[in-house]
Motif scaffolding. Structure first.
Motif, short mmCIF file in Angstrom:
data_model
loop_
_atom_site.label_atom_id
_atom_site.label_comp_id
_atom_site.label_asym_id
_atom_site.label_seq_id
_atom_site.Cartn_x
_atom_site.Cartn_y
_atom_site.Cartn_z
N GLU A 317 0.81 -1.26 0.28
CA GLU A 317 -0.09 0.28 0.33
C GLU A 317 1.01 1.25 -0.01
OE1 GLU A 317 -4.00 -0.48 2.25
OE2 GLU A 317 -2.27 -1.72 3.26
N GLY A 318 1.91 1.03 -0.86
CA GLY A 318 2.90 2.23 -0.81
C GLY A 318 3.77 2.64 0.63
N VAL A 319 3.47 1.88 1.65
CA VAL A 319 4.59 1.64 3.16
C VAL A 319 4.77 1.21 3.18
CG1 VAL A 319 4.33 2.46 5.70
CG2 VAL A 319 2.39 3.18 3.19
N GLU A 320 6.85 1.16 2.96
CA GLU A 320 7.78 0.24 2.97
C GLU A 320 7.26 -0.42 4.95
OE1 GLU A 320 12.74 -0.51 3.86
OE2 GLU A 320 11.64 1.93 3.73
N GLY A 321 7.43 -2.04 4.68
CA GLY A 321 7.33 -2.82 5.87
C GLY A 321 5.52 -2.19 6.93
N LYS A 322 5.03 -1.61 5.85
CA LYS A 322 3.67 -2.09 6.65
C LYS A 322 2.74 -3.05 6.67
CE LYS A 322 -1.35 0.10 5.65
NZ LYS A 322 -1.96 1.10 5.00
N TYR A 323 3.02 -4.05 5.83
CA TYR A 323 2.51 -5.90 5.86
C TYR A 323 3.12 -5.72 7.45
CZ TYR A 323 1.42 -10.29 5.21
OH TYR A 323 0.70 -11.69 4.64
N TYR A 324 4.62 -5.48 7.61
CA TYR A 324 5.00 -6.42 9.29
C TYR A 324 4.51 -5.27 10.20
CZ TYR A 324 7.03 -8.86 4.93
OH TYR A 324 6.64 -9.29 3.91
N LEU A 325 4.10 -4.29 10.05
CA LEU A 325 3.59 -3.46 11.49
C LEU A 325 2.73 -3.22 12.54
CD1 LEU A 325 5.98 -0.54 9.90
CD2 LEU A 325 6.89 -1.67 11.64
N TRP A 326 2.59 -3.02 12.86
CA TRP A 326 1.54 -3.81 14.39
C TRP A 326 0.87 -2.23 15.26
CZ3 TRP A 326 -1.82 -7.82 13.75
CH2 TRP A 326 -0.61 -8.83 12.76
N LYS A 327 -0.30 -1.89 15.03
CA LYS A 327 -0.42 -0.76 16.13
C LYS A 327 -1.58 -1.77 17.33
CE LYS A 327 -0.67 3.24 13.69
NZ LYS A 327 0.74 5.10 14.74
N TRP A 328 -0.72 -0.93 18.73
CA TRP A 328 -1.65 -1.52 19.99
C TRP A 328 -2.98 -1.87 19.82
CZ3 TRP A 328 1.75 -3.54 23.64
CH2 TRP A 328 0.27 -3.77 24.77
N GLU A 329 -3.69 -0.70 19.14
CA GLU A 329 -5.29 -0.97 19.08
C GLU A 329 -5.22 -2.97 17.91
OE1 GLU A 329 -7.76 0.08 21.00
OE2 GLU A 329 -5.46 1.47 21.62
N GLU A 330 -4.66 -2.69 16.85
CA GLU A 330 -4.54 -3.74 16.52
C GLU A 330 -4.40 -4.99 17.57
OE1 GLU A 330 -3.19 -3.50 12.08
OE2 GLU A 330 -2.13 -2.07 14.00
N LEU A 331 -3.26 -5.04 18.27
CA LEU A 331 -2.80 -6.34 18.68
C LEU A 331 -4.05 -6.48 19.82
CD1 LEU A 331 0.56 -5.08 19.15
CD2 LEU A 331 -0.06 -7.29 18.26
N LYS A 332 -4.31 -5.11 20.47
CA LYS A 332 -5.99 -5.49 21.58
C LYS A 332 -7.36 -6.17 20.97
CE LYS A 332 -6.43 -2.30 24.32
NZ LYS A 332 -7.11 -1.04 24.96
N LYS A 333 -7.47 -6.43 19.63
CA LYS A 333 -8.19 -6.72 19.46
C LYS A 333 -8.14 -8.37 18.48
CE LYS A 333 -10.55 -2.40 16.49
NZ LYS A 333 -10.46 -2.17 15.67
N VAL A 334 -7.05 -9.01 18.47
CA VAL A 334 -6.75 -10.09 17.92
C VAL A 334 -6.74 -10.92 19.12
CG1 VAL A 334 -4.99 -11.59 16.51
CG2 VAL A 334 -5.38 -9.26 15.91
#
Length: 633
Positions: A317-334
Motif C-alpha cells: 500500500e505504498g508504505v515500506e514495511g506496513k505489512y509487518y507492523l502493528w498498532k497497539w489497538e490492532e493487537l488488542k483486538k486479536v
C-alpha cells in the motif's frame, strides 16, 4: 490510464512497473543500442528490481515526472534493466559505479556512450539533482563529447586491468585459515554480532564457513563468532518473528530495523548457515530457524511447479514495511489480555510503539531461555505459547494487502535453494526439505534446460535469457548437495555434464576461473571473483570442481581448479575474507580427497559436503552467546 511505453510487452515485473512512465524506456537490447548510435545519443541506463524500495521512490519522484521525462527523451536513449533478469549487465555497471564512486547499490543509475562504456554512475538520485546532472551531461555531450568518450574508455580500461589475476602458489591451508580468522575477528561486532557497520547484511557464506573451520580445525572462536551473529539475526527484527523468513538487511547495527524486502537468495544461504550451525552444535534455536525459513518459503514463495519465486517487495500500500507492523489497538483486538501481556514482554511491544509513527515491530532481542526465566516458565511452555500467538497474528496479518511478489523463476537462485534444502535435510533429517529440493531439481531439468543449455529466467513456463555462469554454478552445487544426501548416481552424472558444459561456455583457459557470460552486448567479459551478498559464482564453481574431482577422480576438474586457485593466490593471501567461497573450495580440495570406497565414504559424511578428516580435533564444549549470556551446547 497513461499511455504505455514499450516495456508493456516485457515479462519482467520490474520493467512492467515502469510501462506507464512518460519516459520512453527501452529494454536492454539491440533496438536501444541501434537508436543511440544512429541518433548519436548517450545511453541512460537505470538498473533495479521489483522489490527494491528506493527503486520505487526514484520512479515516483523522477520517472513519473513529465519534466524529467522530457529531458531524458530529448537527450538520451533511456534503458531500463531488471538486475535479476540480467545479472551480467548489472555486475558490469555496478563494478563501474564502485570504481567511479567507491560505493554502489540500487537503483543503479549509469550514463554511457552509445557502445555502452560508462562515464557517469550513481545510485538513487533525487529529482532536482537528477535534472541538474542530466542537463549538464547533455550540454557536455554536445560541447565536450570527446572528453566523455575518453572517460568511458578509461573506466573500461580500469575494469579490464582490475580483473586480471596473477599466477602464484596458493599458501598452505593453515596459513590461509589463520589469516581469514584474523580478518573476521578484526571486523567482528562483539556487542551486536555481524562483521560490518550498518547497514548490516547477513553474508551467510561467511557464517557457514566459520562453522566448518571450527569443525575441521578445532577453532572454537570461529564458531562463537558465527553462532553469536546467527542468534542476533534470528532474535532481531531482521527475522520475521510472526511469519518466518529473513528480510534483506538491517538498517541499524543491532539487527532491529530491517529493509523489508525478502529475497529468495537470502533464504537459501541462511538455510545453509543455520543448518550447518545446528549440525555442528545441535542447538535447538538453529533448527527452529531452519523450519521457520522453510515454512515461509512453502507458504509464500513456492510455485505450482515446485520451484520458488524470486522476491517479495518491501512495500505494501505504498508504505515500506506496513505489512509487518502493528498498532497497539490492532493487537488488542486479536489477542486476549493475557496473550497481549505475554506478547508485550516477548516481542518488546508497547502502546506507544517500538518503531516509527506508533507502530510495533515484533522482535525478541534476548535469549528465549532468558525470557522464560523472566516469566517464570519452562522454555517449552514459552515456545508453545509463542506458537499459538504467532498463529493468531499471522492469520490476522494474512487479511492485509500483501507486498507484491515477483513471480519470475530464476535458475541460479533455485539452484542455491536446492543446495540449502539438501544441506538442511542433512543436518536435521527432515525429509520434507529433501523432497522440496528434489522437486526443484526435477523442474529445473524439465523446464529450464533446453537443447543442452540452461536458461536463466522462466515466466509462466516461458524461457527468457540464456543461462549465465550463475545458473550453472548454483544448479550444479545444488545437485551435488542432493547427491551427497542420497547417493543417487544420476545426480552425479548430471552435475558432471553441466559442469563440463560450463567449462566449454565460460572457462578462461588462459588464466583460469570463469567469465560471468560470453560478454554479449558489454564492453568486456567479466569474472566475478569477490563474494558479496551471496557467494561469488567463481567461488561456487571452484567448489563444484573440488567436489567433482573428489567424487570422480576426473583430472580435467583438478587441473582447472588448481589453475584457478593459483590465479587467485594473491587475493587468498592478502584478503581471504573477500573470497570466502574460493577459500572454502580450497578447503574442500585439501580435506575431502575421495580415493576409493566412494559409497562407503558417502555414508560417513556429516552435515557438510566434505568429510572431517585430518586435524579434526574433538570439540568437548561449544558456546552459543548473546548479549552477556553464554550457553554450552
Amino acid at each position: 490510464m497513461k499511455k504505455a511505453n514499450r516495456l508493456i510487452n516485457e515479462k519482467s515485473l520490474y520493467l512492467r512497473q515502469h510501462a506507464h512512465n512518460p519516459v520512453d524506456w527501452f529494454p536492454w537490447g539491440e533496438e536501444a543500442f541501434k537508436k543511440a548510435k544512429e541518433e548519436n545519443k548517450p545511453l541512460f541506463i537505470s538498473i533495479g528490481y521489483s522489490s527494491c524500495h528506493w527503486c520505487h521512490v526514484m520512479e515516483k519522484e523522477s520517472f513519473e515526472d513529465e519534466e524529467v521525462a522530457k529531458v531524458l527523451n530529448k537527450n538520451f536513449v533511456p534503458v531500463k534493466v531488471d538486475r535479476e533478469e540480467r545479472p551480467d549487465v548489472d555486475r558490469f555497471y555496478m563494478e563501474a559505479c564502485q570504481a567511479m564512486t567507491g560505493s554502489g547499490g540500487w537503483p543503479l543509475t549509469v550514463v554511457a556512450t552509445p557502445d555502452g562504456k560508462p562515464f557517469f554512475a550513481g545510485t538513487y538520485i533525487p529529482k532536482e539533482r537528477l535534472l541538474r546532472v542530466l542537463t549538464e551531461i547533455a550540454r557536455m555531450w554536445k560541447e565536450e563529447k570527446e572528453r566523455l568518450i575518453s572517460a568511458g574508455e578509461g573506466v573500461v580500461k580500469h575494469l579490464k586491468s582490475f580483473s586480471l589475476e596473477s599466477q602464484g602458489e596458493v599458501p598452505e591451508i593453515e596459513e590461509l585459515v589463520k589469516s581469514y580468522l584474523l580478518e573476521m575477528e578484526s571486523r567482528f561486532d562483539e556487542i551486536n554480532g555481524g562483521f560490518s557497520p550498518p547497514p548490516k547484511f547477513p553474508q551467510p557464506h561467511n557464517l557457514w564457513l566459520l562453522t566448518n573451520i571450527s569443525a575441521l580445525y578445532g577453532k572454537n572462536r570461529a564458531f562463537e563468532m558465527a553462532a553469536y551473529t546467527l542468534k542476533a539475526m534470528r532474535l532481531g527484527g531482521l527475522y520475521d518473528q510472526i511469519g518466518g523468513g529473513f528480510h534483506r538487511y538491517s538498517v541499524d547495527g543491532m539487527w532491529f530495523i530491517p529493509h523489508f524486502e525478502k529475497m529468495l537468495y537470502d533464504q537459501a544461504g541462511l538455510l545453509i548457515a543455520y543448518s550447518t550451525a545446528f549440525g555442528y552444535s545441535r542447538y535447538w534455536l538453529f533448527e527452529e530457524t531452519v523450519n521457520g525459513i522453510f515454512e515461509y518459503l512453502k507458504r509464500e514463495m513456492e510455485s505450482s511447479h515446485g520451484t520458488f519465486y524470486s522476491a517479495q517487495d518491501a512495500d505494501s500500500e505504498g508504505v515500506e514495511g506496513k505489512y509487518y507492523l502493528w498498532k497497539w489497538e490492532e493487537l488488542k483486538k486479536v489477542l486476549s489480555p493475557q496473550e497481549l501481556e505475554f506478547s508485550r514482554h516477548l516481542y518488546n511491544l508497547s502502546p506507544e510503539g517500538n518503531y516509527e509513527n506508533g507502530y510495533n515491530l515484533p522482535f525478541v532481542g534476548r535469549d528465549f531461555e532468558r525470557v522464560a526465566e523472566e516469566l517464570g516458565m519452562e522454555l517449552e511452555e514459552l515456545l508453545r505459547k509463542k506458537r499459538e500467538i504467532d498463529r493468531k497474528l499471522l492469520s490476522e496479518r494474512e487479511k492485509r494487502v500483501k507486498p507484491a511478489r515477483d513471480e519470475k523463476i530464476l535458475t541460479d537462485w533455485n539452484g542455491y535453494l536446492m543446495w540449502g534444502l539438501a544441506s538442511a535435510y542433512r543436518s536435521t533429517g527432515n525429509r520434507e526439505l529433501l523432497k522440496a529440493g528434489a522437486k526443484i531439481y526435477s523442474e529445473l531439468l524439465k523446464t529450464h534446460y533446453r537443447n543442452g543449455k540452461l536458461y536463466h529466467t522462466v515466466y509462466d513456463g516461458q524461457l527468457k535469457e540464456k543461462g549465465v555462469l550463475d545458473d550453472y554454478a548454483f544448479t550444479v552445487r545444488g545437485i551435488l548437495e542432493l547427491y551427497l544426501s542420497t547417493g543417487d548416481g544420476e545426480l552425479l552424472t548430471k552435475a558432471t555434464e553441466l559442469t563440463e558444459k560450463a567449462i566449454k561456455l565460460f572457462y578462461d583457459g588462459t588464466s583460469g576461473n570463469f567469465f560471468i557470460s560470453n560478454g554479449r552486448e558489454l564492453p568486456i567479459k567479466q569474472k566475478e571473483l569477490l563474494d558479496g551478498a551471496y557467494p561469488s559464482t567463481n567461488g561456487v564453481m571452484l567448489q563444484n570442481l573440488a567436489l567433482l574431482y573428489s567424487l570422480t577422480g576426473e583430472n580435467l576438474f583438478r587441473k582447472n581448479l588448481e589453475k584457478s586457485l593459483n590465479s587467485l593466490s594473491n587475493l587468498l593471501k592478502k584478503h581471504p575474507s573477500a573470497v570466502p567461497s574460493s577459500l572454502e573450495a580450497f578447503i574442500i580440495y585439501r580435506e575431502f580427497q575421495m580415493v576409493e570406497g566412494k559409497e562407503e565414504r558417502l555414508k560417513e559424511l556429516p552435515f557438510r559436503p566434505y568429510r572431517l578428516t585430518k586435524r579434526n580435533e574433538k570439540v568437548e564444549k561449544l558456546k552459543v552467546c548473546y548479549r552477556g549470556t553464554c550457553r554450552e551446547v
